[in-house]
Motif scaffolding. Sequence first.
Motif, PDB file in Angstrom:
ATOM      1  N   PHE A   1      -8.515  -0.570 -12.348  1.00 49.16           N
ATOM      2  CA  PHE A   1      -7.341  -1.442 -12.328  1.00 49.16           C
ATOM      3  C   PHE A   1      -6.411  -1.015 -11.198  1.00 49.16           C
ATOM      4  O   PHE A   1      -6.132   0.165 -11.025  1.00 49.16           O
ATOM      5  N   CYS A   2      -5.941  -1.992 -10.438  1.00 52.88           N
ATOM      6  CA  CYS A   2      -5.060  -1.719  -9.307  1.00 52.88           C
ATOM      7  C   CYS A   2      -3.764  -2.495  -9.487  1.00 52.88           C
ATOM      8  O   CYS A   2      -3.798  -3.710  -9.679  1.00 52.88           O
TER       9      CYS A   2
ATOM     10  N   SER B   1      -7.844   0.334  -0.921  1.00 55.38           N
ATOM     11  CA  SER B   1      -6.618   1.063  -1.247  1.00 55.38           C
ATOM     12  C   SER B   1      -6.670   1.524  -2.692  1.00 55.38           C
ATOM     13  O   SER B   1      -5.893   2.364  -3.101  1.00 55.38           O
ATOM     14  N   CYS B   2      -7.623   1.000  -3.447  1.00 56.65           N
ATOM     15  CA  CYS B   2      -7.745   1.338  -4.856  1.00 56.65           C
ATOM     16  C   CYS B   2      -9.200   1.598  -5.249  1.00 56.65           C
ATOM     17  O   CYS B   2      -9.497   2.575  -5.906  1.00 56.65           O
TER      18      CYS B   2
ATOM     19  N   TYR C   1       0.844  -1.204   0.000  1.00 60.37           N
ATOM     20  CA  TYR C   1       0.000   0.000   0.000  1.00 60.37           C
ATOM     21  C   TYR C   1       0.877   1.251   0.000  1.00 60.37           C
ATOM     22  O   TYR C   1       0.955   1.962   1.002  1.00 60.37           O
ATOM     23  N   PRO C   2       1.554   1.527  -1.124  1.00 59.50           N
ATOM     24  CA  PRO C   2       2.484   2.654  -1.145  1.00 59.50           C
ATOM     25  C   PRO C   2       1.806   4.026  -1.078  1.00 59.50           C
ATOM     26  O   PRO C   2       2.386   4.970  -0.551  1.00 59.50           O
ATOM     27  N   ASP C   3       0.602   4.135  -1.592  1.00 54.20           N
ATOM     28  CA  ASP C   3      -0.056   5.442  -1.639  1.00 54.20           C
ATOM     29  C   ASP C   3      -1.206   5.545  -0.647  1.00 54.20           C
ATOM     30  O   ASP C   3      -1.209   6.399   0.227  1.00 54.20           O
ATOM     31  N   THR C   4      -2.195   4.695  -0.787  1.00 55.68           N
ATOM     32  CA  THR C   4      -3.401   4.754   0.033  1.00 55.68           C
ATOM     33  C   THR C   4      -3.567   3.452   0.793  1.00 55.68           C
ATOM     34  O   THR C   4      -3.474   2.372   0.214  1.00 55.68           O
ATOM     35  N   LYS C   5      -3.819   3.558   2.089  1.00 55.41           N
ATOM     36  CA  LYS C   5      -4.064   2.376   2.927  1.00 55.41           C
ATOM     37  C   LYS C   5      -5.550   2.023   2.862  1.00 55.41           C
ATOM     38  O   LYS C   5      -6.397   2.902   2.776  1.00 55.41           O
ATOM     39  N   PRO C   6      -5.870   0.738   2.915  1.00 57.81           N
ATOM     40  CA  PRO C   6      -7.286   0.342   2.961  1.00 57.81           C
ATOM     41  C   PRO C   6      -7.993   0.968   4.160  1.00 57.81           C
ATOM     42  O   PRO C   6      -7.394   1.136   5.225  1.00 57.81           O
ATOM     43  N   GLN C   7      -9.255   1.286   3.962  1.00 60.27           N
ATOM     44  CA  GLN C   7     -10.071   1.875   5.018  1.00 60.27           C
ATOM     45  C   GLN C   7     -11.374   1.100   5.128  1.00 60.27           C
ATOM     46  O   GLN C   7     -11.854   0.531   4.152  1.00 60.27           O
ATOM     47  N   LEU C   8     -11.953   1.112   6.331  1.00 56.31           N
ATOM     48  CA  LEU C   8     -13.139   0.320   6.609  1.00 56.31           C
ATOM     49  C   LEU C   8     -13.964   1.026   7.676  1.00 56.31           C
ATOM     50  O   LEU C   8     -13.415   1.607   8.607  1.00 56.31           O
ATOM     51  N   SER C   9     -15.272   1.003   7.514  1.00 56.17           N
ATOM     52  CA  SER C   9     -16.164   1.511   8.558  1.00 56.17           C
ATOM     53  C   SER C   9     -17.389   0.613   8.623  1.00 56.17           C
ATOM     54  O   SER C   9     -17.791   0.003   7.631  1.00 56.17           O
ATOM     55  N   PHE C  10     -17.959   0.522   9.818  1.00 55.48           N
ATOM     56  CA  PHE C  10     -19.104  -0.334  10.086  1.00 55.48           C
ATOM     57  C   PHE C  10     -20.256   0.522  10.580  1.00 55.48           C
ATOM     58  O   PHE C  10     -20.058   1.399  11.417  1.00 55.48           O
ATOM     59  N   THR C  11     -21.464   0.239  10.082  1.00 54.36           N
ATOM     60  CA  THR C  11     -22.644   0.929  10.589  1.00 54.36           C
ATOM     61  C   THR C  11     -23.386  -0.009  11.535  1.00 54.36           C
ATOM     62  O   THR C  11     -23.187  -1.227  11.500  1.00 54.36           O
ATOM     63  N   LYS C  12     -24.260   0.545  12.346  1.00 56.05           N
ATOM     64  CA  LYS C  12     -25.056  -0.283  13.265  1.00 56.05           C
ATOM     65  C   LYS C  12     -26.155  -1.037  12.530  1.00 56.05           C
ATOM     66  O   LYS C  12     -26.815  -1.891  13.110  1.00 56.05           O
TER      67      LYS C  12
END
Length: 143
Positions: free
Chosen positions: A100-101, A72-73, A52-63
Motif C-alpha cells: 500500500f502506498c 517510489s513505493c 515523493y517525500p521519502d523515496t523518488k521513483p527510479q528506473l533502469s533499462f537493459t539492452k
Amino acid sequence: MRKISFILGLILLLVVAGCKCTKNAAAYDKLTANGWELEYITGVRIAFEGLYPDTKPQLSFTKTGEANGNSSCNPFSTRYTTKEPNSIAIEAPKAMTMRFCEGEGERRFLDMMQKITKYDVTPDGKLVLLMDDIVAMRFKKKP
C-alpha cells in the motif's frame, strides 16, 4: 563529371546518415548504461516533494529490452521497445509488489511511463522522457 558528382553526393549522404546513427546509438548506450532517479514529472498539481517525500521513483533499462525500477513505493519490472530515432514505448509493469502506498505519486509515475513516446539524454547527463515533444519526466543519474 556527372558520375563523380553523383558518387560524391552519395558518399556525403552516407556520412551524414552514419553520423545520425552514431548519435542515436550513443543516446541508447547512455540510456542503458545508468540507473535513473526521477527529479521532475509534468501534469501534477502537487509539488514534486509532496508526491515523493521519502523515496523518488527510479528506473533502469537493459539492452535486452527490460526496464526495472521502483515507483517510489513498490519495485517493478516491465518491457520496453525502441526504434530510431530515439522513440521508446514502455509497457505497463509486468511484475510488481503490491504494498500500500499513500498519496498519488506511484500512480502518477506509472501512468506517465505508459504515455512516453521519445527519450533523450542531454549533454549534462539527464534522461528526458517525452510525450511526443513535451517533456513528461526528467531523471538524473542514480547516486
